[in-house]
Design a protein around this motif. Structure first.
Motif, PDB file in Angstrom:
ATOM      1  N   UNK A   1      27.781  35.359 -33.185  1.00 23.95           N
ATOM      2  CA  UNK A   1      27.255  35.662 -31.848  1.00 23.95           C
ATOM      3  C   UNK A   1      26.919  34.402 -31.048  1.00 23.95           C
ATOM      4  N   UNK A   2      26.405  33.398 -31.718  1.00 20.53           N
ATOM      5  CA  UNK A   2      26.097  32.148 -31.033  1.00 20.53           C
ATOM      6  C   UNK A   2      27.346  31.439 -30.552  1.00 20.53           C
ATOM      7  N   UNK A   3      28.378  31.423 -31.399  1.00 17.57           N
ATOM      8  CA  UNK A   3      29.646  30.819 -31.008  1.00 17.57           C
ATOM      9  C   UNK A   3      30.252  31.579 -29.833  1.00 17.57           C
ATOM     10  N   UNK A   4      30.147  32.917 -29.881  1.00 15.55           N
ATOM     11  CA  UNK A   4      30.660  33.733 -28.777  1.00 15.55           C
ATOM     12  C   UNK A   4      29.977  33.353 -27.469  1.00 15.55           C
ATOM     13  N   UNK A   5      28.687  33.162 -27.519  1.00 14.54           N
ATOM     14  CA  UNK A   5      27.944  32.774 -26.315  1.00 14.54           C
ATOM     15  C   UNK A   5      28.371  31.395 -25.822  1.00 14.54           C
ATOM     16  N   UNK A   6      28.471  30.438 -26.730  1.00 11.33           N
ATOM     17  CA  UNK A   6      28.873  29.079 -26.357  1.00 11.33           C
ATOM     18  C   UNK A   6      30.277  29.067 -25.739  1.00 11.33           C
ATOM     19  N   UNK A   7      31.207  29.779 -26.371  1.00 10.13           N
ATOM     20  CA  UNK A   7      32.573  29.839 -25.839  1.00 10.13           C
ATOM     21  C   UNK A   7      32.615  30.520 -24.484  1.00 10.13           C
TER      22      UNK A   7
ATOM     23  N   UNK B   1      34.016  30.058 -19.150  1.00  9.26           N
ATOM     24  CA  UNK B   1      33.727  30.494 -17.779  1.00  9.26           C
ATOM     25  C   UNK B   1      33.537  29.292 -16.858  1.00  9.26           C
ATOM     26  N   UNK B   2      32.825  28.281 -17.336  1.00  9.45           N
ATOM     27  CA  UNK B   2      32.590  27.084 -16.524  1.00  9.45           C
ATOM     28  C   UNK B   2      33.908  26.358 -16.237  1.00  9.45           C
ATOM     29  N   UNK B   3      34.752  26.208 -17.263  1.00  6.03           N
ATOM     30  CA  UNK B   3      36.045  25.551 -17.070  1.00  6.03           C
ATOM     31  C   UNK B   3      36.927  26.366 -16.128  1.00  6.03           C
ATOM     32  N   UNK B   4      36.942  27.667 -16.315  1.00  9.01           N
ATOM     33  CA  UNK B   4      37.738  28.542 -15.447  1.00  9.01           C
ATOM     34  C   UNK B   4      37.272  28.430 -13.995  1.00  9.01           C
TER      35      UNK B   4
ATOM     36  N   UNK C   1      38.468  25.164 -12.529  1.00  3.58           N
ATOM     37  CA  UNK C   1      39.896  25.190 -12.207  1.00  3.58           C
ATOM     38  C   UNK C   1      40.171  26.038 -10.958  1.00  3.58           C
ATOM     39  N   UNK C   2      39.399  27.097 -10.776  1.00  4.50           N
ATOM     40  CA  UNK C   2      39.596  27.942  -9.586  1.00  4.50           C
ATOM     41  C   UNK C   2      39.275  27.198  -8.305  1.00  4.50           C
ATOM     42  N   UNK C   3      38.429  26.173  -8.383  1.00  8.88           N
ATOM     43  CA  UNK C   3      38.113  25.418  -7.170  1.00  8.88           C
ATOM     44  C   UNK C   3      39.312  24.608  -6.696  1.00  8.88           C
ATOM     45  N   UNK C   4      40.329  24.493  -7.524  1.00  7.00           N
ATOM     46  CA  UNK C   4      41.522  23.729  -7.175  1.00  7.00           C
ATOM     47  C   UNK C   4      42.616  24.623  -6.597  1.00  7.00           C
ATOM     48  N   UNK C   5      42.240  25.798  -6.068  1.00  6.71           N
ATOM     49  CA  UNK C   5      43.224  26.743  -5.548  1.00  6.71           C
ATOM     50  C   UNK C   5      44.011  26.149  -4.386  1.00  6.71           C
ATOM     51  N   UNK C   6      45.260  26.586  -4.260  1.00  2.73           N
ATOM     52  CA  UNK C   6      46.129  26.024  -3.211  1.00  2.73           C
ATOM     53  C   UNK C   6      45.881  26.644  -1.850  1.00  2.73           C
TER      54      UNK C   6
END
Length: 154
Positions: A14-20, A25-28, A31-36
């Motif tokens: 459960x802890x790993x699930x939370x960390x991932x 989500x943060x990385x995604x 990356x979304x801020x780089x939309x064309x």
């Protein structure tokens, strides 16, 4: 290579699930801020519009209904998305090869170019961030990538 010991919340499933979840989500989001932007316009494609265009390009010809089902949206919502993409020259309609009542959608050259530019922009950003990591950290990510992909497909 010696991996660092796992400590804290990430030691349990459960802890790993939370960390991932938080990290992905943060990385995604980053990356979304780089939309064309659509050529000649200040506005960017919405996430739904971009996802629809990418699905059409990835899967080749799709009917509007197939696209709506793939993107898990209602057909009337997809109709608006398709109209926007078509109006901007990013997708084109053509007759269905076996059903004269339907049309199929294909990405135009301009749509494919927009997607290619988006991929290059995101990959350049990721490559820059990866170059800031140690060799060991990059190796950990290299080994984790197929596992993360497996999780994303389940």
């Amino acid at each position: 290579m010696t991996l660092p010991p796992i400590r804290g919340r990430a030691a349990s499933a459960p802890g790993l699930a939370e960390e991932l979840r938080i990290s992905i989500a943060r990385l995604s989001r980053r990356l979304r801020t780089l939309r064309p932007s659509v050529a000649g316009e200040a506005s960017t494609l919405s996430l739904t519009q971009f996802a629809a265009l990418a699905a059409i390009e990835r899967h080749g010809s799709m009917t509007p209904r197939e696209l709506a089902d793939h993107e898990k949206v209602q057909p009337p919502s997809m109709t608006r998305v398709i109209a926007y993409l078509e109006e901007r020259g990013l997708v084109a309609r053509s007759p269905h090869p076996t059903d004269g009542r339907q049309v199929v959608l294909n990405a135009t050259d301009e749509g494919a170019a927009l997607l290619a530019a988006e991929r290059r922009r995101k990959e350049a950003w990721l490559a820059m961030r990866l170059s800031e990591l140690t060799d060991e950290e990059r190796e950990i990510l290299r080994r984790a990538a197929p596992v993360i992909d497996k999780l994303s497909r389940s």
